[in-house]
Design a protein around this motif. Structure first.
Motif, mmCIF file in Angstrom:
data_model
loop_
_atom_site.group_PDB
_atom_site.id
_atom_site.type_symbol
_atom_site.label_atom_id
_atom_site.label_comp_id
_atom_site.label_asym_id
_atom_site.label_seq_id
_atom_site.Cartn_x
_atom_site.Cartn_y
_atom_site.Cartn_z
ATOM 1 N N CYS A 1 -15.120 11.045 15.230
ATOM 2 C CA CYS A 1 -16.470 10.585 15.580
ATOM 3 C C CYS A 1 -17.383 10.785 14.381
ATOM 4 O O CYS A 1 -17.310 11.810 13.690
ATOM 5 C CB CYS A 1 -17.024 11.363 16.772
ATOM 6 S SG CYS A 1 -16.077 11.187 18.298
ATOM 7 N N ASP B 1 -22.577 9.207 15.940
ATOM 8 C CA ASP B 1 -22.060 9.133 17.315
ATOM 9 C C ASP B 1 -22.354 10.415 18.072
ATOM 10 O O ASP B 1 -22.752 10.387 19.247
ATOM 11 C CB ASP B 1 -20.543 8.900 17.300
ATOM 12 C CG ASP B 1 -20.167 7.501 16.849
ATOM 13 O OD1 ASP B 1 -21.040 6.610 16.881
ATOM 14 O OD2 ASP B 1 -18.998 7.309 16.461
ATOM 15 N N ASP C 1 -20.160 5.502 24.025
ATOM 16 C CA ASP C 1 -18.942 5.275 24.806
ATOM 17 C C ASP C 1 -17.870 4.733 23.878
ATOM 18 O O ASP C 1 -18.096 3.748 23.163
ATOM 19 C CB ASP C 1 -19.186 4.280 25.948
ATOM 20 C CG ASP C 1 -19.980 4.891 27.091
ATOM 21 O OD1 ASP C 1 -20.029 6.129 27.173
ATOM 22 O OD2 ASP C 1 -20.554 4.128 27.888
ATOM 23 N N LYS C 2 -16.690 5.356 23.914
ATOM 24 C CA LYS C 2 -15.573 4.895 23.098
ATOM 25 C C LYS C 2 -14.441 4.458 24.011
ATOM 26 O O LYS C 2 -14.061 5.181 24.927
ATOM 27 C CB LYS C 2 -15.082 6.007 22.157
ATOM 28 C CG LYS C 2 -15.999 6.255 20.965
ATOM 29 C CD LYS C 2 -15.383 7.250 20.006
ATOM 30 C CE LYS C 2 -16.201 7.407 18.745
ATOM 31 N NZ LYS C 2 -16.106 6.228 17.866
ATOM 32 N N LYS C 3 -13.916 3.281 23.748
ATOM 33 C CA LYS C 3 -12.761 2.780 24.510
ATOM 34 C C LYS C 3 -11.501 3.021 23.691
ATOM 35 O O LYS C 3 -11.427 2.620 22.529
ATOM 36 C CB LYS C 3 -12.933 1.298 24.832
ATOM 37 C CG LYS C 3 -14.093 1.026 25.791
ATOM 38 C CD LYS C 3 -14.127 -0.437 26.207
ATOM 39 C CE LYS C 3 -15.283 -0.712 27.152
ATOM 40 N NZ LYS C 3 -15.156 0.018 28.413
ATOM 41 N N LYS D 1 -7.037 3.159 23.675
ATOM 42 C CA LYS D 1 -5.815 2.642 24.294
ATOM 43 C C LYS D 1 -4.767 3.739 24.348
ATOM 44 O O LYS D 1 -4.440 4.355 23.335
ATOM 45 C CB LYS D 1 -5.286 1.451 23.501
ATOM 46 C CG LYS D 1 -4.012 0.840 24.094
ATOM 47 C CD LYS D 1 -3.682 -0.492 23.453
ATOM 48 C CE LYS D 1 -3.312 -0.340 22.003
ATOM 49 N NZ LYS D 1 -2.893 -1.623 21.402
ATOM 50 N N ILE E 1 -6.393 1.089 28.909
ATOM 51 C CA ILE E 1 -7.650 1.336 28.190
ATOM 52 C C ILE E 1 -8.470 2.354 28.975
ATOM 53 O O ILE E 1 -8.743 2.171 30.160
ATOM 54 C CB ILE E 1 -8.460 0.039 28.011
ATOM 55 C CG1 ILE E 1 -7.631 -1.019 27.275
ATOM 56 C CG2 ILE E 1 -9.746 0.323 27.257
ATOM 57 C CD1 ILE E 1 -7.208 -0.616 25.895
ATOM 58 N N VAL E 2 -8.844 3.441 28.307
ATOM 59 C CA VAL E 2 -9.684 4.464 28.936
ATOM 60 C C VAL E 2 -11.002 4.543 28.179
ATOM 61 O O VAL E 2 -11.078 4.223 26.994
ATOM 62 C CB VAL E 2 -8.991 5.845 28.941
ATOM 63 C CG1 VAL E 2 -7.718 5.801 29.763
ATOM 64 C CG2 VAL E 2 -8.693 6.318 27.529
ATOM 65 N N THR E 3 -12.038 4.955 28.879
ATOM 66 C CA THR E 3 -13.366 5.075 28.278
ATOM 67 C C THR E 3 -13.764 6.544 28.220
ATOM 68 O O THR E 3 -13.675 7.266 29.209
ATOM 69 C CB THR E 3 -14.416 4.287 29.081
ATOM 70 O OG1 THR E 3 -14.045 2.905 29.113
ATOM 71 C CG2 THR E 3 -15.790 4.415 28.446
ATOM 72 N N ILE E 4 -14.207 6.973 27.036
ATOM 73 C CA ILE E 4 -14.688 8.340 26.845
ATOM 74 C C ILE E 4 -16.182 8.291 26.551
ATOM 75 O O ILE E 4 -16.615 7.610 25.620
ATOM 76 C CB ILE E 4 -13.945 9.038 25.693
ATOM 77 C CG1 ILE E 4 -12.464 9.182 26.032
ATOM 78 C CG2 ILE E 4 -14.550 10.411 25.409
ATOM 79 C CD1 ILE E 4 -11.651 9.848 24.945
ATOM 80 N N ASN E 5 -16.932 8.970 27.373
ATOM 81 C CA ASN E 5 -18.387 9.027 27.195
ATOM 82 C C ASN E 5 -18.743 10.234 26.321
ATOM 83 O O ASN E 5 -18.769 11.363 26.788
ATOM 84 C CB ASN E 5 -19.073 9.121 28.554
ATOM 85 C CG ASN E 5 -20.584 9.207 28.452
ATOM 86 O OD1 ASN E 5 -21.210 10.051 29.080
ATOM 87 N ND2 ASN E 5 -21.192 8.341 27.648
#
Length: 327
Positions: free
Chosen positions: A158, A162, A168-170, A172, A190-194
């Protein structure tokens, strides 16, 4: 209860048909493969196993076909009717004695353990590495917890921007999963990390059981670990931001106003007072990194003077003027 419908087979299905269908359904509904919906999976897995147990046992299947589930489980079987084309598994002994047709017979319904059936069909896939059989809760009959694959850690780079603003990062996740027919294949998700403002290097975010699927093993947790990219201007120290600054001798002596670009795009005007010497640190409160657990608060911005640039030469008049001013 319609065992044939539960296993998605016809009433004339052979043992091979039944086993093939059981394999597909068991791979879908085994409780260990449905951690987020375990109660429903447990119920369906038991029904699938019960249907397999009845339809692959000639005696159980004969009684079920002739008299139904209730009689099968009651333990009291009425006289078997004469053979009928719809009941291909009827015993020919049904008409061998008129006296036998005039009385009920006793039968003890003894259902098999669902996980014994699973182990029988899948072999080592249904066992722990020590050979003990699993229960539906993931605990073997020996009492030891089901083994889980070691957690997998992955770095998540990061920028300081950031981590200052939040983003928010997507990402895989690629892993190996097992198909309904028991074959392995790659799967992408695909997962999203806040990312929260103020998160630090070493912060961990875990996605439960997103690792590779292996027979008899609970999938590993995937953990992303925050790492900070080096910044061209700032150095982070906890919640504080440090910026190294060079100055000319004139600026160091004349209360220079510094223009500092911030991580969120502002231009911060900071006036230094007094005589500035190398190593001097000017502190600007509440202009550092956000405190992730205290919204609205920030650390400090520290402007460190690392070098003062002296003129390379002076004219005789400049020397005279300086001597007059500084003496």
């Amino acid at each position: 209860m319609d065992y044939y419908n539960i296993l998605k087979v016809s009433r004339s299905a052979t043992d091979i048909d039944i086993k093939k269908s059981y394999r597909k359904l068991a791979m879908i509904w085994h409780p260990d493969k449905n951690p987020d919906n375990r109660a429903e999976a447990e119920s369906k897995f038991k029904l699938i196993s019960e249907a397999y147990d009845v339809l692959t046992d000639p005696e159980k299947r004969r009684i079920y076909d002739n008299h139904g589930e209730a009689v099968l489980k009651s333990g009291v079987v009425p006289p078997t009717p004469r053979k009928h084309p719809h009941f291909p598994y009827e015993s020919s002994s049904a008409s061998s004695s008129s006296s036998r047709q005039n009385r009920h017979t006793s039968y003890h319904y003894n259902p098999r353990n669902p996980h014994d059936i699973y182990t029988e069909i899948f072999g080592d896939e249904g066992r722990e590495t020590d050979g003990s059989r699993r229960t539906s809760t993931g605990v073997p009959f020996g009492g030891h917890p089901m083994k889980k694959a070691p957690p997998v850690e992955r770095p998540l780079l990061c920028s300081l921007e950031d981590l200052y603003r939040g983003v928010d990062k997507k990402l895989k996740i690629t892993r190996t999963v097992t198909d309904h027919d028991g074959r392995s294949r790659p799967e992408e998700e695909i997962v999203t990390i806040n990312i929260k403002p103020g998160w630090k290097k070493g912060t961990k975010l875990t996605f439960t059981e997103k690792g590779d699927q292996e027979p008899g093993i609970i999938p590993a947790d995937i953990t992303f670990v925050i790492e900070e990219k080096p910044h061209a201007r700032y150095i982070r120290n906890g919640n504080d931001l440090i910026i190294n600054q060079k100055m000319t001798l004139v600026d160091a002596l004349t209360n220079k106003i510094l223009e500092i670009p911030t991580l969120d795009g502002r231009r911060l005007m900071v006036q230094l007072s007094g005589i500035i010497t190398p190593g001097y640190v000017h502190v600007v409160p509440n202009e550092g990194m956000p405190l992730s657990k205290e919204p609205g608060r920030k650390g400090n911005l520290k402007i460190k003077i690392v070098d003062i640039k002296y003129p390379s030469s002076l004219t005789p008049q400049q020397r005279s003027d300086l001597r007059g001013v500084l003496s």
